[in-house]
Enzyme design. Sequence first.
Site, PDB file in Angstrom:
ATOM      1  N   MET A 135       0.823  -1.216   0.000  1.00 55.89           N
ATOM      2  CA  MET A 135       0.000   0.000   0.000  1.00 55.89           C
ATOM      3  C   MET A 135       0.853   1.261   0.000  1.00 55.89           C
ATOM      4  O   MET A 135       0.612   2.193  -0.764  1.00 55.89           O
ATOM      5  CB  MET A 135      -0.934   0.015   1.219  1.00 55.89           C
ATOM      6  CG  MET A 135      -1.978  -1.059   1.221  1.00 55.89           C
ATOM      7  SD  MET A 135      -3.113  -0.978  -0.191  1.00 55.89           S
ATOM      8  CE  MET A 135      -4.153   0.385   0.250  1.00 55.89           C
TER       9      MET A 135
ATOM     10  N   VAL B  57       2.281   0.607   7.667  1.00 62.43           N
ATOM     11  CA  VAL B  57       3.142  -0.520   8.068  1.00 62.43           C
ATOM     12  C   VAL B  57       2.274  -1.745   8.354  1.00 62.43           C
ATOM     13  O   VAL B  57       1.058  -1.699   8.200  1.00 62.43           O
ATOM     14  CB  VAL B  57       4.036  -0.159   9.285  1.00 62.43           C
ATOM     15  CG1 VAL B  57       4.969   0.988   8.932  1.00 62.43           C
ATOM     16  CG2 VAL B  57       3.203   0.191  10.511  1.00 62.43           C
TER      17      VAL B  57
ATOM     18  N   GLU C 104      -0.134  -4.633   9.625  1.00 67.13           N
ATOM     19  CA  GLU C 104      -1.380  -4.522  10.394  1.00 67.13           C
ATOM     20  C   GLU C 104      -1.188  -5.210  11.751  1.00 67.13           C
ATOM     21  O   GLU C 104      -1.692  -6.307  11.982  1.00 67.13           O
ATOM     22  CB  GLU C 104      -2.518  -5.169   9.576  1.00 67.13           C
ATOM     23  CG  GLU C 104      -3.914  -4.921  10.127  1.00 67.13           C
ATOM     24  CD  GLU C 104      -4.413  -3.508   9.885  1.00 67.13           C
ATOM     25  OE1 GLU C 104      -3.593  -2.600   9.681  1.00 67.13           O
ATOM     26  OE2 GLU C 104      -5.636  -3.322   9.907  1.00 67.13           O
TER      27      GLU C 104
ATOM     28  N   LYS D  87       2.529  -0.807  14.861  1.00 66.65           N
ATOM     29  CA  LYS D  87       1.973   0.538  14.619  1.00 66.65           C
ATOM     30  C   LYS D  87       2.317   1.465  15.789  1.00 66.65           C
ATOM     31  O   LYS D  87       2.660   2.632  15.577  1.00 66.65           O
ATOM     32  CB  LYS D  87       0.460   0.453  14.441  1.00 66.65           C
ATOM     33  CG  LYS D  87       0.062  -0.361  13.189  1.00 66.65           C
ATOM     34  CD  LYS D  87      -0.962   0.352  12.343  1.00 66.65           C
ATOM     35  CE  LYS D  87      -1.548  -0.520  11.259  1.00 66.65           C
ATOM     36  NZ  LYS D  87      -1.096  -0.257   9.904  1.00 66.65           N
TER      37      LYS D  87
ATOM     38  N   SER E 108      -6.701  -1.046   7.926  1.00 63.02           N
ATOM     39  CA  SER E 108      -8.014  -1.416   7.398  1.00 63.02           C
ATOM     40  C   SER E 108      -8.887  -2.070   8.452  1.00 63.02           C
ATOM     41  O   SER E 108     -10.089  -2.163   8.260  1.00 63.02           O
ATOM     42  CB  SER E 108      -7.878  -2.304   6.164  1.00 63.02           C
ATOM     43  OG  SER E 108      -6.831  -3.206   6.304  1.00 63.02           O
TER      44      SER E 108
ATOM     45  N   HIS F 108      -8.054   5.733   4.848  1.00 60.78           N
ATOM     46  CA  HIS F 108      -8.080   4.344   4.394  1.00 60.78           C
ATOM     47  C   HIS F 108      -8.169   4.268   2.878  1.00 60.78           C
ATOM     48  O   HIS F 108      -9.184   4.643   2.289  1.00 60.78           O
ATOM     49  CB  HIS F 108      -9.290   3.646   5.052  1.00 60.78           C
ATOM     50  CG  HIS F 108      -9.411   2.200   4.731  1.00 60.78           C
ATOM     51  ND1 HIS F 108     -10.609   1.565   4.589  1.00 60.78           N
ATOM     52  CD2 HIS F 108      -8.469   1.252   4.513  1.00 60.78           C
ATOM     53  CE1 HIS F 108     -10.411   0.291   4.297  1.00 60.78           C
ATOM     54  NE2 HIS F 108      -9.128   0.089   4.246  1.00 60.78           N
TER      55      HIS F 108
ATOM     56  N   ASN G  43     -15.689  -1.806   4.303  1.00 59.22           N
ATOM     57  CA  ASN G  43     -15.416  -3.223   4.559  1.00 59.22           C
ATOM     58  C   ASN G  43     -16.547  -3.913   5.317  1.00 59.22           C
ATOM     59  O   ASN G  43     -16.783  -5.102   5.132  1.00 59.22           O
ATOM     60  CB  ASN G  43     -14.079  -3.393   5.280  1.00 59.22           C
ATOM     61  CG  ASN G  43     -12.920  -3.223   4.308  1.00 59.22           C
ATOM     62  OD1 ASN G  43     -13.120  -3.227   3.087  1.00 59.22           O
ATOM     63  ND2 ASN G  43     -11.723  -3.051   4.827  1.00 59.22           N
TER      64      ASN G  43
END
Length: 738
Positions: free
Chosen positions: A338, A414, A416, A421, A443, A464, A514
């Site tokens: 990403m 970075v 998930e 994080k 996400s 996002h 989502n």
Amino acid sequence: MSTYKNFTVETDADGIALVTWDMPDKSMNVFTMEVMDEIDAIVDVTVADAAVKGVVFTSGKSSFSGGADLTMIKSMFSMLAEEQARDPATAAQKLFDAAGRMSWLWRKVETNGKPWVSAINGTCMGGAFELSLACHGRVAANSKSVKIALPEVKVGIFPGAGGTQRVPRLANAQDALQMMTTGSSLTAQRAKAMGLVHQVVEPAELINAAKQMIKDGLKAVAPWDEKGFKVPGGGIWTPAAAQLWPAAPAILRRESAGNYPGALAILKCVYEGLQLPFDTGLKVEQRYFTEILRTTEAFSMIRSLFVSMQELGKGARRPAGIPKTEFSKIGVVGAGFMGASIAYVTAAAGIPVILVDQTQEAAEKGKAHSEKLVADQVGKGRMTKEEGEKLLALITPTPDYKALSDASLVVEAVFEDRAVKKAVIEAVEAVIPETTIFASNTSTLPITGLAENSKRADQFIGVHFFSPVEKMMLTEVILGEKSGDKALAVALDFVAAIKKTPIVVNDTRGFYVNRCVFRYINEAYDMLIEGVPAAMIENAAKMAGMPVGPLSLNDEVAVDLSQKIMKASIADLGPNAVKPEHMALVDQLVDVFDRRGRKNSKGFYEYPAKPAKKFLWPELKTLYPQKKASEVDVSVLKQRLLVTIALEAARTVEEGIVTDPREADVGSILGFGFAPYTGGTLSYIDGMGVKNFVALCEKLAASYGPHFKPTPLLKDMAAKGETFYGRFDPYAKVGEAA
Ligand code: NAD
């Protein structure tokens, strides 16, 4: 020189009036009532002035025109709604007259007696190209910025100002149908090859070439107004047409499953119009146009895909009073899948990026993604070598966090993982000034929880992105409990700078998009478990208007990612968070068969080496006892797939996650392609009426489970006869805030 508000008219020594369209208060020319009145007046004045021999019509902006103005369209719909309540017959007549205004004005241009040439200098869309078609000559600049299209079908309508009559009288019917039913853009060269423009010249020569056409004796008569005119290819009653016309509705049905009345109307207008005198053809078009404007599809699509999308893009949700951010540098931490793409779209918008990863090598690997994309673009002639080099020079890969010290925004992408994080948030905050905003691209992790790792939670926000970032137009901005107005303003400025459309949602597991996507996939799991053949599930989804079937989508997302998210939900929320049958299905696919999705070429589909196409994994049918196709009602499958998503959208509104119906609708179409003809999740509900939706939910709940039960909000709205756009009126909110 006569001056209008939106035009200048300068007549040269040869008697050629140059009409330059340059709206003073807009970045792009658009049609308003005032613009049409002024064009009407210009026709009268130039006809009356004996010194004028002909007219060249062009734009004073870098683009020619984007087509109709949204406020004009909005006022047409509110006029219709008001009038409809008073007197439906008058409403229909008024709409018919309004729908024909532009068409007959362009006809007036075409028959004014003096030659008009349209000099197309840039993007020329919709009504603007229809005006050009009514001119006797068309010259386009040989430039990448010239994009010619009749894109109306994309917002549920069709070219109703003569487009359906003039295009097939200039181009062959097949090309004409293709152009109008897809709404796709043409380059200047392609438009010339199709017979839609006469000349393509270098940009600097555009006006001279247009004037020269008049000096060379261009006739002020359209080909179809000349005696003996023949439609290209010979019209409807020819052997070639006998090949095209029986197939055309079938092809359209294959492409759109009969969901787009506007597209079908194009076929009718062309087929009928080509058999009629030109003016009668225009009247036929006007009638169909009026009919289409009254469909729920047109109303909902125009509202979401035209009006709301533009409003959100222009910052409808941006807090007032905070100066616009001019980004001189942006940080992206995490140069993986990403982060590498976020760096690319940022640099493509001309903004310098510091791309940080754990090592120089990892950061450079992230930049290599941009290098590949640039090489592709240069190879395809879409970018010059110099433009590519300039873009790449904007990306600085480094492992050194200190390089972020003067970034106005840092986007974190970075792993998930909460601990990773946390460490990154702390490391970044140690080097950035107080004024820098920190955005996480997580996400699945709620923003409020992540912000607890920050010393300035008001400066912390979620941004996002969706994969592939280069293609997906949506960005979800997530407000943690403490995210402040400045964080929101900067995030929205960033999304605008990279030319994506934002929706702003409050914090929740899965955010908005989502949550809806998982409902879609879960319904497909239910269907599989019931024994519905997988091909029927996928086809029903397409027939319902979804671009990608739920099983195919799950393969793209990765089946093992679903497994991970489901396990995390159970760990965080308890065993009831996931249906055990769903967990068993996914566990079996991943753990027993190693079917992780597209990424390992094995998921619900098989992915053979190209050029072979993917196909459903044949063994799927051995997992559950299969129903016969004749035992499955496809219309119910279609309903289940759309209703389960729309219900989830309604829940997010009820929970205060989504606060503006425009965002639910636009987010659903741009985020996961929710049946665009509905106008999006909430327009789907409003379009059928909340009462009908509640009844449908109750019916589905009785057969397919309690997840279809209508929520208290929906029941309340049904009882009161409310709509989402009425109860959560986005414009009322603007009024309150002001
Ligand atoms: P990825 O594994 O491809 O990339 C993560 C990168 O972060 C790696 O390059 C890794 O080296 C780097 N990294 C790890 N720790 C670091 C540190 N301390 N300092 C600097 N760099 C570090 O993952 P991804 O798919 O790009 O996902 C990144 C984030 O984006 C996740 O939060 C994910 O949930 C989110 N996201 C992913 C998608 C998707 O489709 N993959 C979509 C939306 C959001």
